[in-house]
Write an enzyme that holds these catalytic residues in place. Structure first.
Site: not given
Lengths: 404, 137
Positions: A121, A198, A201, A224, A362
């Site tokens: 991302h 990261d 997600q 999220k 993104c």
């Protein structure tokens, strides 16, 4: 798992869009909030509302205690060794920027390198581009394989004595591909290189254990994961947080200040300059409690089944391309209809009450490599149902009939 | 606001189509009839910023009247572009510079194609006005 009953916990889902029941499949962009999170925010502002770690009065002390309890809750969620390794930020982007901005001076020097992956991302790409550009360092990239995943076996060749950090995503926000973190972390650590993950997600869909992973940094966003916007988390190993200079400066991050010089607080407060987002932390605590109550394993299994149903439906349709050739996905799935522009498809789906995201998500380098200009992305959450997946499949057929 | 018979016609036609999928079908038909743009005109300076799709607009002054060409890689937005260009093509720069595209509100096309991310109708209109103003000088 009684999904219909869980759906009642999410007030936003009780609405129609363009006269049809909302089918919300844009959870990778942001998730909806259960009533318990909303109630937590309301109760904080109606009953406590004070600044944490400042005043000695009763409300402020309560706010400080609540805030630190929320930190412990995040520590437990990530299975981090200590709550002092949890920094509250405004989101995953902020967390990565915090680390990237600290990678300067004696940590990253001219000719040094940062390794990222080709599926990042922008928020785990651009901060490193800027950090490297400031330090006259450069970016090395773990390339993609033919399935849309990472060629982790090439990583060994990317590592050298100049490598300062490896920054990769846990799960792709485009294809839902899960990266082999143990392998990536083990290669990096064999070269004494720290790893930032990261987890934006991943955290909403699976149990995260930073101790077992042995990563050096792990970041995710509150919004999220069924909490509100403006709150996020940076986990950092104590020795790293101790070594990093502060990202921002201001009140609350110092022990003593004279007009000439200041003495920094220890982490995590060193990185939380200014009035903390107490309500944000409490909302996040409520969201994590909600997830733990439902059970992340059950949620992950349910979501994986939904994506399987969607993928097998899409793969039976002529002219529909599903991106990423993998056995299982986490959270997201991207596709296109041959001959139809992704934005047109998104507009038709919207009119049918279905919320998806279209475009490059993104992650332009990744989308360009696997799909071209853009994709249609459906991303699931714990409240989605098999019927909603069937609604999406029927709507894709309608979009194809109209556009092709 | 001055009444524009062409815009009133657009409003009547669009609003007669009950369902948004019918409206999209109508717009796709308009887009299909938009004459193809000379590929050499697909340049960076003719590209409209603010659209998620790629939209190009070219304008020339012929005998004091504005003549437009346009293109878009997505069908629905191409249809909206065709509709908008049909409203301004052949008008004088002074007319276009002052023109209010009230039909986009009244048909709810403006809401349908959100200006920031999706269709960038607002960006198209702004570009048309800018070109018209520059040609007024």
């Amino acid at each position: 798992m009684n999904i219909e009953r869980l759906r009642d916990d999410f007030p936003v889902l009780r609405q129609t869009v363009h006269g049809r029941p909302l089918v919300y499949l844009d959870n990778a962009a942001t998730t909806h909030k259960p009533q318990s999170v909303i109630d937590r925010l309301v109760s904080f502002y109606s009953e406590r509302n004070s600044s944490a770690h400042r005043s000695a009065h009763t409300l402020a002390q309560a706010a400080g205690t609540d805030y630190e309890n929320a930190r412990v809750c995040v520590q437990e969620f990530l299975n981090a060794p200590s709550s002092s390794e949890i920094v509250f930020t405004s989101g995953a982007t902020d967390s990565i920027n915090l680390v990237a901005s600290a990678f300067r001076d004696d940590i990253i020097r001219p000719n040094d390198e940062v390794v990222i992956s080709a599926m990042e991302h922008h928020s785990n790409l651009v901060p490193w581009q800027l950090a490297c550009s400031r330090a006259a360092a450069s970016i090395r990239v773990i390339p993609l394989d033919e399935t849309g995943g990472l060629q982790v076996d090439t990583m060994e060749r990317l590592m050298n004595p100049h490598t300062r950090l490896v920054a990769v995503t846990h799960v792709s926000n485009v294809t839902g591909i899960v990266n082999p973190l143990p392998e990536i972390i083990s290669i990096a650590h064999s070269h004494d290189v720290p790893v930032l993950i990261d987890g934006s997600q991943a955290a909403p869909h699976m149990g995260i254990d930073v101790t077992a992973l042995d990563c050096d940094f792990y970041v995710f966003s509150g919004h999220k994961i069924y909490s509100e916007t403006g709150i996020g988390v940076l986990y950092g190993k104590h020795r790293w947080l101790e070594a990093l200079p502060p990202f921002r400066s201001g009140g609350g991050m110092l022990t003593t200040v004279t007009l000439e010089k200041s003495k920094l607080e220890a982490p995590p407060l060193r990185f939380e300059a200014g009035t903390q987002n107490v309500a944000g932390a409490l909302g996040l605590e409520a969201a994590l409690a909600y997830l733990s109550n439902v059970g992340l394993k059950r949620i992950g299994k349910h979501e994986e089944e939904l994506l399987r149903r969607l993928e097998s439906g899409l793969r039976t349709m002529d002219g529909v391309m599903v991106y990423g050739d993998v056995d299982s996905r986490c959270g997201s799935l991207s596709f296109n209809i041959s001959g139809a522009h992704h934005t047109d498809v998104g507009m038709v789906l919207d009119r049918l009450g279905i919320a998806v995201r279209t475009g490059a998500h993104c992650a332009q380098p990744y989308v360009r490599a696997i799909a071209g200009e853009g994709t249609i992305r459906a991303s699931v959450g714990l409240y989605n149902t098999a019927r909603e997946i069937d609604d999406l499949l029927a709507a894709v057929e309608m979009a194809r009939a109209l556009l092709c | 606001m001055p009444v524009d018979p062409l815009q009133n016609l657009v409003i009547r036609r669009m609003n007669a189509l009950g369902d948004w999928l019918d409206k999209y079908e109508y717009l796709i038909g308009l887009g299909d009839r938009l004459p193809p743009m000379d590929p050499s005109l697909r340049t960076e300076d003719r590209l409209i910023n603010g659209c998620q799709t790629q939209v190009w607009i070219d304008a020339r002054l012929v005998d004091g009247r504005m003549r437009f060409q346009g293109d878009c890689d997505a069908k629905i937005t191409r249809g909206v572009l065709a509709l908008i260009l049909s409203l301004v093509d052949g008008r004088t720069p002074a007319h276009v510079a002052k023109m209010e595209m009230y039909c986009l509100q009244e048909t709810r096309l403006m809401d349908s194609l959100s200006p920031s991310r999706l269709g960038g109708v607002g960006a198209m209109i702004q570009r048309l006005h800018e070109i018209a103003v520059s040609l007024c000088d």
